[in-house]
Design an enzyme around this catalytic site. Structure first.
Site, PDB file in Angstrom:
ATOM      1  N   GLU A  81      34.619  42.380  47.695  1.00  0.00           N
ATOM      2  CA  GLU A  81      33.541  41.411  47.419  1.00  0.00           C
ATOM      3  C   GLU A  81      32.154  42.045  47.466  1.00  0.00           C
ATOM      4  O   GLU A  81      31.309  41.676  48.280  1.00  0.00           O
ATOM      5  CB  GLU A  81      33.658  40.227  48.388  1.00  0.00           C
ATOM      6  CG  GLU A  81      35.009  39.538  48.275  1.00  0.00           C
ATOM      7  CD  GLU A  81      35.248  38.433  49.307  1.00  0.00           C
ATOM      8  OE1 GLU A  81      34.383  38.220  50.176  1.00  0.00           O
ATOM      9  OE2 GLU A  81      36.312  37.792  49.246  1.00  0.00           O
ATOM     10  N   ASN A 111      38.478  44.799  45.325  1.00  0.00           N
ATOM     11  CA  ASN A 111      38.993  43.434  45.278  1.00  0.00           C
ATOM     12  C   ASN A 111      37.818  42.462  45.239  1.00  0.00           C
ATOM     13  O   ASN A 111      36.818  42.674  45.925  1.00  0.00           O
ATOM     14  CB  ASN A 111      39.819  43.233  46.563  1.00  0.00           C
ATOM     15  CG  ASN A 111      40.629  41.955  46.607  1.00  0.00           C
ATOM     16  OD1 ASN A 111      41.380  41.680  45.683  1.00  0.00           O
ATOM     17  ND2 ASN A 111      40.478  41.188  47.677  1.00  0.00           N
ATOM     18  N   HIS A 145      41.178  32.593  43.353  1.00  0.00           N
ATOM     19  CA  HIS A 145      41.088  31.299  44.048  1.00  0.00           C
ATOM     20  C   HIS A 145      40.612  30.270  43.017  1.00  0.00           C
ATOM     21  O   HIS A 145      39.422  30.163  42.745  1.00  0.00           O
ATOM     22  CB  HIS A 145      40.106  31.396  45.217  1.00  0.00           C
ATOM     23  CG  HIS A 145      40.560  32.329  46.297  1.00  0.00           C
ATOM     24  ND1 HIS A 145      41.652  32.060  47.091  1.00  0.00           N
ATOM     25  CD2 HIS A 145      40.086  33.532  46.701  1.00  0.00           C
ATOM     26  CE1 HIS A 145      41.819  33.057  47.955  1.00  0.00           C
ATOM     27  NE2 HIS A 145      40.893  33.970  47.737  1.00  0.00           N
ATOM     28  N   GLU A 151      45.056  37.066  45.668  1.00  0.00           N
ATOM     29  CA  GLU A 151      44.863  35.958  46.623  1.00  0.00           C
ATOM     30  C   GLU A 151      45.020  34.606  45.927  1.00  0.00           C
ATOM     31  O   GLU A 151      44.268  33.663  46.186  1.00  0.00           O
ATOM     32  CB  GLU A 151      43.467  36.051  47.272  1.00  0.00           C
ATOM     33  CG  GLU A 151      43.191  37.390  47.940  1.00  0.00           C
ATOM     34  CD  GLU A 151      41.854  37.446  48.688  1.00  0.00           C
ATOM     35  OE1 GLU A 151      41.218  36.394  48.903  1.00  0.00           O
ATOM     36  OE2 GLU A 151      41.454  38.569  49.061  1.00  0.00           O
ATOM     37  N   ASP A 186      45.492  31.052  44.844  1.00  0.00           N
ATOM     38  CA  ASP A 186      45.774  29.668  45.234  1.00  0.00           C
ATOM     39  C   ASP A 186      45.017  28.752  44.282  1.00  0.00           C
ATOM     40  O   ASP A 186      44.072  29.178  43.621  1.00  0.00           O
ATOM     41  CB  ASP A 186      45.482  29.362  46.721  1.00  0.00           C
ATOM     42  CG  ASP A 186      44.096  29.749  47.194  1.00  0.00           C
ATOM     43  OD1 ASP A 186      43.161  29.854  46.377  1.00  0.00           O
ATOM     44  OD2 ASP A 186      43.928  29.934  48.421  1.00  0.00           O
TER      45      ASP A 186
END
Ligand code: G3I
Length: 363
Positions: A175, A216, A252, A280, A282
């Site tokens: 990030e 990432n 996400h 990740e 979701d």
């Protein structure tokens, strides 16, 4: 299990039992209680998420919290049946590993690594240089640039050294960009400048040459200002010979909003020779989730996983949790939830089928 770094696309050959002569068939009936349990696990393994992932040589992972890992056997049953990779949801972050300077706490991370080894799962390491989850001694230490360099190198050496050979990929840098593509302010960026990224990757490669080293981030799944900036950085790092191996697309998402440019965007990174992974995934829904939203979420899971697996160098897909029982979403996005493939009672949701179909090329 094949290593995810070089996905291969042939299917695992299923052993087909040879036809038996009649006499032997009679004997088989008599010993059916012995014979059938040998066949059943193989047959069912093919229809789990990890069965499909193994068959195409990719990873299907889940973020794992130490709480459920150590206290919830229903959780570990699903985790071990369905997933061939795990990521520590928090246990490998700096505040968890080194809460006081030189005072390491490996217990939770060690537990996950041991669990993975016992269940034939790979481990994604998460994460080394990040702006968040830093212990206060580090955040508030007012260190000079030289000291910070030493501290970061030591953290990387120590952590990768401990898990050398046991972690197949590391989120070395996490990030680092703002939404407009500028560099995000952080302890590392502000004191060391963008050069810390190349240094961290070089130190990580020296500490564990076999681990795939990733940058990432989130909101880089679409072709946008943030992914453009990352693309430029990745290209530059590769041109300089920096050991960058992959890009992690956190993914996400909000239900119904998988970006239409996702596959093309992942492909341009893959075309640089980099691995791409969804790290990740979701897909959150405003609560209560309607049947229509759960159906849309299922289509979204299928599309998101296909957007990666349809790209040449996709190493796999990790979901950020197993069950809605333990998910960071409701605590962070008020009014949202139901983001994962299993509900609170470990019943597979429509999204499980969507993810499964995304992994299964025959679906
Ligand atoms: O460890 C403390 C514990 O000692 C204390 O009792 C408890 C009380 O709140 O807090 C615990 O820390 C929490 C930690 O999770 C471990 O459970 C933090 O408050 C909480 O903020 C932290 O949240 C995690 C978050 O990262 C931190 O930024 C989430 O579980 C985790 O899912 C989330 O994961 C991140 C990825 O690492 C990076 N990408 C985004 C993703 C979602 O935010």
């Amino acid at each position: 299990m094949p290593h995810a770094s070089r996905p291969h696309h042939h299917h695992r050959r299923r052993r087909v039992p040879r036809p038996l002569p009649l006499v032997a068939a009679g004997a088989l009936l008599a010993t059916a209680a012995v014979t059938l349990p040998q066949l059943t696990p193989e047959a069912s393994a093919a229809t789990t998420l990890r069965g499909y992932a193994d068959a195409r040589g990719v990873r299907i992972g889940a973020a794992v919290g130490d709480g459920p890992l150590t206290s919830d056997s229903a959780y570990t049953t699903v985790l071990d049946r369905e997933f061939n990779s795990v990521t520590a949801e928090n246990a490998m972050k700096w505040d968890a590993l080194e809460p006081s300077r030189g005072g390491y706490n490996w217990a939770a991370a060690d537990r996950l690594v041991a669990h993975a080894a016992a269940h034939n799962q790979g481990v994604r390491g998460h994460t080394l240089a990040w702006y968040s989850q830093l212990p206060s001694w580090l955040k508030n230490g007012n260190f000079s640039a030289a000291e910070l360099n030493t501290i970061l190198k030591k953290h990387i050496d120590t952590t990768l050294g401990r898990y050398k050979g046991k972690v197949y990929a590391w989120d070395v840098v996490n990030e680092t960009f703002n939404e407009d593509g500028s560099m995000r302010s952080s302890l590392w960026q502000d004191k060391l400048g963008t050069g810390y990224i190349a240094n961290a990757l070089r130190w990580a490669h020296a500490a564990d040459p076999a681990a795939k080293l990733y940058i990432n981030d989130y909101n880089i799944e679409a072709d946008n200002a943030k992914s453009d900036a990352l693309y430029a950085l990745a290209k530059q790092l590769l041109a300089e010979g920096v050991p960058l191996n992959g890009i992690g697309f956190q993914s996400h998402f909000v239900v119904g909003q998988v970006p239409s440019t996702m596959k093309a965007n992942l492909k341009r990174f893959s075309d640089l020779g980099l691995e791409v992974s969804v790290t990740e995934l979701d897909i959150r829904i405003p609560l209560p989730a309607s049947a229509a939203e759960l159906a849309q979420q299922s289509a979204d899971y299928k599309l998101a996983s296909e957007n990666c697996l349809g790209v040449a160098r996709c190493a796999g897909v990790t979901v950020w949790g197993v069950t809605d029982k333990y998910s960071w979403i409701p605590g962070t996005f008020s009014g949202f939830g139901a983001a994962l493939p299993y509900n609170e009672s470990y019943a597979p949701k429509p999204s499980y089928t969507g993810l499964s179909n995304g992994l299964n090329p025959a679906a």
